[in-house]
Scaffold this active site. Structure first.
Site, PDB file in Angstrom:
ATOM      1  N   ASP A  23     -52.761 -55.500   1.199  1.00 34.91           N
ATOM      2  CA  ASP A  23     -51.722 -55.339   2.207  1.00 34.91           C
ATOM      3  C   ASP A  23     -52.257 -54.375   3.249  1.00 34.91           C
ATOM      4  OD1 ASP A  23     -50.210 -52.466   1.716  1.00 34.91           O
ATOM      5  OD2 ASP A  23     -50.856 -53.317  -0.196  1.00 34.91           O
ATOM      6  N   ASP A 113     -39.640 -52.131  -0.120  1.00 35.71           N
ATOM      7  CA  ASP A 113     -40.461 -50.941  -0.352  1.00 35.71           C
ATOM      8  C   ASP A 113     -39.565 -49.757  -0.695  1.00 35.71           C
ATOM      9  OD1 ASP A 113     -42.138 -48.673  -0.081  1.00 35.71           O
ATOM     10  OD2 ASP A 113     -43.454 -49.766   1.273  1.00 35.71           O
ATOM     11  N   GLU A 115     -40.094 -46.180  -1.754  1.00 34.25           N
ATOM     12  CA  GLU A 115     -40.948 -45.022  -1.978  1.00 34.25           C
ATOM     13  C   GLU A 115     -40.385 -43.832  -1.218  1.00 34.25           C
ATOM     14  OE1 GLU A 115     -44.796 -45.017   0.239  1.00 34.25           O
ATOM     15  OE2 GLU A 115     -44.326 -47.155   0.532  1.00 34.25           O
TER      16      GLU A 115
END
Length: 227
Positions: A23, A113, A115
């Site tokens: 990625d 995502d 995080e």
């Protein structure tokens, strides 16, 4: 963030050979993807939803270039925005998916995502935010996966919250190894579907600042492109 092959992994389909992919948020040309495909890379995951609430047009173009460069498995990921000026969780998914579809960028799965970056301290509201994103994916007919690791999950929603454990896990753990060694179950996941094993490296084919990823099962032929 995990390619369309992971749709098959999520369904429990047994595949054969391992797969290495990447990625990245920097632009990659079609020829760059062609070079990497020739070196054995099989999947790419491009950022589309950005942490400022905007759409990453570079990511959309990269996704198209990856297909055109010979990659058989291509996904997208959404890095959510949490400032007061950002759209709702559901609207961020809507904006991301519509940008992909309107841009002609086919993708197998949308990874969310999760995080540590500007998430509020209220774990309950964070749980609901993630549920809203996942449910909006479902409502739009989009396959969904979760990108995170034990530390991020514990801080954002609580290590034992399992509200999205039914979706594939893209596990971030940088030990440089193409395996699942060191994985400790959390969040209802007993095993990842993909591992991000190295971050921010200069890749092959003169492609810079990429993250390296691996999954244990792959296929020899491209999968269907999902809209």
């Amino acid at each position: 963030m995990h390619p369309s092959v992971l749709v098959f992994l999520a369904l429990g389909v047994t595949l054969t050979s391992a797969g290495t992919g990447l990625d990245a948020i920097s632009p990659i040309s079609t020829s760059g993807f062609q070079c990497m495909a020739n070196m054995g890379y099989v999947f790419y995951i491009g950022r589309v939803g950005q942490s400022n609430g905007g759409i990453d047009q570079t990511g959309i173009q990269n996704i198209k270039n990856a297909w055109n460069g010979g990659f058989g498995n291509v996904d997208a990921y959404l890095f959510p925005c949490h400032s007061s000026s950002c759209p709702s969780a559901r609207q961020q998914v809507i904006n991301t998916v519509n940008a992909l579809r309107n841009g002609g960028a086919y993708f197998g799965m949308l990874w969310l995502d999760v995080e540590i970056y500007n998430w509020p301290s209220d774990q309950w509201s964070n749980q609901q935010f993630i549920l809203d994103m996942a449910n909006q994916c479902r409502d739009m007919g989009v396959s969904v996966g979760i990108y995170t690791n034990n530390n991020n999950w514990q801080n954002i929603v609580g290590i034992n919250w399992n509200g999205v454990a039914q979706y594939p896990l893209w596990w971030a753990n940088y030990n440089g190894q193409q395996n699942y060694n060191g994985f400790v179950p959390f969040g209802g996941w007993t095993w990842p579907s993909i591992r991000q094993y190295k971050g921010d490296v200069w890749g092959d084919c003169n492609v810079g600042n990429v993250d390296m990823n691996w999954y244990p099962d792959g296929v020899g032929a491209p999968h269907q492109k999902y809209k």
